[in-house]
Design an enzyme around this catalytic site. Structure first.
Site, mmCIF file in Angstrom:
data_model
loop_
_atom_site.group_PDB
_atom_site.id
_atom_site.type_symbol
_atom_site.label_atom_id
_atom_site.label_comp_id
_atom_site.label_asym_id
_atom_site.label_seq_id
_atom_site.Cartn_x
_atom_site.Cartn_y
_atom_site.Cartn_z
ATOM 1 N N ASP A 205 40.792 -41.651 9.029
ATOM 2 C CA ASP A 205 39.654 -40.743 9.134
ATOM 3 C C ASP A 205 38.725 -41.017 7.948
ATOM 4 O OD1 ASP A 205 40.815 -39.684 6.869
ATOM 5 O OD2 ASP A 205 41.003 -37.649 7.640
ATOM 6 N N ASP A 207 36.908 -38.802 4.788
ATOM 7 C CA ASP A 207 36.906 -37.497 4.125
ATOM 8 C C ASP A 207 35.676 -37.354 3.247
ATOM 9 O OD1 ASP A 207 39.890 -36.785 4.795
ATOM 10 O OD2 ASP A 207 39.983 -38.792 3.911
ATOM 11 N N ASP A 300 36.592 -35.441 8.095
ATOM 12 C CA ASP A 300 36.899 -34.173 7.429
ATOM 13 C C ASP A 300 35.755 -33.843 6.481
ATOM 14 O OD1 ASP A 300 39.363 -33.925 8.655
ATOM 15 O OD2 ASP A 300 40.499 -34.748 6.971
HETATM 16 N N1 CTP Z 1 44.554 -33.410 1.203
HETATM 17 C C1 CTP Z 1 44.626 -32.163 0.647
HETATM 18 N N2 CTP Z 1 44.757 -31.072 1.441
HETATM 19 C C2 CTP Z 1 44.790 -31.193 2.781
HETATM 20 C C3 CTP Z 1 44.713 -32.463 3.377
HETATM 21 C C4 CTP Z 1 44.587 -33.565 2.547
HETATM 22 O O1 CTP Z 1 44.592 -32.041 -0.564
HETATM 23 N N3 CTP Z 1 44.903 -30.116 3.528
HETATM 24 C C5 CTP Z 1 44.424 -34.576 0.327
HETATM 25 C C6 CTP Z 1 45.636 -35.479 0.379
HETATM 26 O O2 CTP Z 1 46.219 -35.524 -0.875
HETATM 27 C C7 CTP Z 1 45.098 -36.834 0.764
HETATM 28 C C8 CTP Z 1 43.593 -36.683 0.782
HETATM 29 O O3 CTP Z 1 43.314 -35.295 0.736
HETATM 30 O O4 CTP Z 1 45.458 -37.813 -0.153
HETATM 31 C C9 CTP Z 1 43.009 -37.286 2.013
HETATM 32 O O5 CTP Z 1 43.801 -36.926 3.127
HETATM 33 P P1 CTP Z 1 44.018 -37.888 4.364
HETATM 34 O O6 CTP Z 1 42.724 -38.127 5.014
HETATM 35 O O7 CTP Z 1 45.085 -37.284 5.209
HETATM 36 O O8 CTP Z 1 44.662 -39.208 3.735
HETATM 37 P P2 CTP Z 1 44.014 -40.529 3.142
HETATM 38 O O9 CTP Z 1 44.640 -40.734 1.825
HETATM 39 O O10 CTP Z 1 42.527 -40.461 3.177
HETATM 40 O O11 CTP Z 1 44.534 -41.674 4.118
HETATM 41 P P3 CTP Z 1 44.003 -42.034 5.595
HETATM 42 O O12 CTP Z 1 43.414 -43.386 5.519
HETATM 43 O O13 CTP Z 1 45.235 -42.000 6.443
HETATM 44 O O14 CTP Z 1 43.007 -40.997 6.004
HETATM 45 MN MN MN Z 2 41.507 -39.867 4.933
HETATM 46 MN MN MN Z 3 41.570 -36.440 6.060
#
Ligand code: CTP
Ligand code: MN
Ligand code: MN
Ligand code: MN
Length: 376
Positions: A205, A207, A300
């Site tokens: 995704d 963020d 997100d």
């Molecule tokens: N995070 C958080 N609280 C949440 C969801 C996520 O603090 N409710 C933090 C997590 O620590 C994560 C970061 O936000 O490292 C980003 O989340 P995510 O998109 O799930 O992971 P990514 O590290 O960006 O990996 P990906 O490539 O799979 O998106």
């Molecule tokens: Mn992510």
């Molecule tokens: Mn995310």
């Protein structure tokens, strides 16, 4: 200028926030196996064993050399018996029979499929598995199942969402987010966080952390942004969670706690210029109007008040393991409580303010770790 220091295993910290972990992983053979083991324990809701393998994976990701004999891991933290057994077998046999067993396990295979759908977690997978459902085809065929709005979107855009988001796609979406936010709040700060901020080339995704420096606040910003995207036909799905943050609330002690920011889990329609195949299409009579020229992308959006921005940035940059270790380190080594909103000093009984990530590391007596060194 940087001198290579002799590597001393016993000096390696058990906390990944005291290590620098880039994306150059010399021990992928091992860490892939650990992550399979960890995921299987996560599916079984065995948090202790899951974290044991995730911590071990993070230590080996940090190691500046590939492990080739058991002596190489001597003195390293987080190398319990279960972990050592897997390492030993990979050294001797080239692969782990335990990880292989997991990959062939019926329950694991089903949970892996189920949780690959946006909106489906371990709890839902458990329920479906108990009902005797095994594959995504089983789920789609069972018309009596009540799917949430999120899960329906997950199935509808499944193929797009399981294919990784590229850096180019992240940049394109970033432009859209920045433009829309600035229409309503020209001074707003929009930062890419998550894996892309850590330098990853792909992600599941994108963020974004949004904050507005200065006095002007706009509690309606997120609603205005998604309403405009709706009008423009760019919004495929959106779930806005309102902020539940209470002034001066104690930081959460839970290592994996959800934060209380206003946020939006969305799916955007990213229009992609289609490749010109006209010379082929004319002969084969393919109607170009039927060629899909867009991709569904998970986005997100997090809204943080300016005084919490540094904490939100640190939390949302991850990695998840890096964040867990920061909080664990704060509690056990500093008697402080850290979450995505604030840092509280339990001895002095005060909140420690910070305007940047550097200031948070300094409050914790930690050397600063750059985002691309947080791939723990
Ligand atoms: N995070 C958080 N609280 C949440 C969801 C996520 O603090 N409710 C933090 C997590 O620590 C994560 C970061 O936000 O490292 C980003 O989340 P995510 O998109 O799930 O992971 P990514 O590290 O960006 O990996 P990906 O490539 O799979 O998106
Ligand atoms: Mn992510
Ligand atoms: Mn995310
Ligand atoms: Mn993720």
């Amino acid at each position: 200028e940087s001198e290579a220091l002799p590597f001393v295993a016993s000096k390696v910290s058990q906390y990944s926030c005291q290590r620098k972990t880039t994306l150059n992983n010399c021990n992928k053979k091992f860490t892939d196996a650990f992550e399979i083991m960890a995921e299987n324990y996560e599916f079984k809701e065995n948090e202790i064993f899951c974290l044991e393998f995730l911590r071990a994976a993070s230590v080996l990701k940090f190691l500046p050399f590939p492990v080739i004999r058991m002596k190489d891991i001597q003195g390293l933290p987080c190398m319990g018996d279960r972990v050592r057994d897997v390492i030993e077998e990979i050294i001797e046999e080239g692969e782990s029979s335990r990880a292989k067993e997991v990959l062939n396990d019926e329950r694991y295979k089903s949970f892996k499929q189920f949780t690959s759908v946006f909106g489906v977690g371990v709890k839902t997978s458990e329920k479906w598995y108990r009902m005797g459902l095994r594959t995504l085809e089983d789920i789609k065929a069972d018309k009596s199942l009540k799917l949430s709005k999120m899960q329906k979107a997950g199935f509808l855009y499944y193929e797009d969402l399981v294919s990784c988001v590229s850096k180019a796609e992240a940049d394109a979406v970033s432009l859209i987010v920045r433009n829309t936010v600035c229409t309503f709040l020209p001074d707003a700060l929009v930062t890419i966080t998550g894996g892309f901020r850590r330098g990853k080339k792909t992600g599941h995704d994108i963020d974004f952390l949004i904050t507005n420096p200065g006095p002007r606040e706009d509690d309606d910003l997120l609603h205005k942004v998604v309403d405009l995207w709706k009008k423009q036909g760019l919004l495929l799905y959106c779930d806005i969670i309102e902020s539940t943050f209470l002034k001066e609330q104690m930081p959460s002690r839970k290592v994996d706690a959800m934060d209380s920011f206003q946020k939006c889990f969305a799916i955007l329609k990213l229009c992609q210029p289609r490749v010109d195949n006209s010379c082929y299409n004319t002969s084969k009579n393919i109607d170009m109007a039927e060629v899909k020229d867009w991709k569904a992308i998970r986005v997100d959006l997090i809204i943080a008040p300016f005084e919490q921005y540094a904490f939100a940035l640190l939390g949302w940059t991850g990695s998840r393991q890096f964040g867990r270790d920061l909080r664990r380190y704060a509690i056990h080594e500093k008697k402080m409580i850290l979450d995505n909103h604030a840092l509280y000093d339990r001895k002095k009984r005060i909140f420690l303010k910070a305007r940047s990530e550097e200031e948070i590391f300094a409050h914790l007596d930690l050397d600063y770790v750059e985002p691309w060194e947080r791939n723990a």
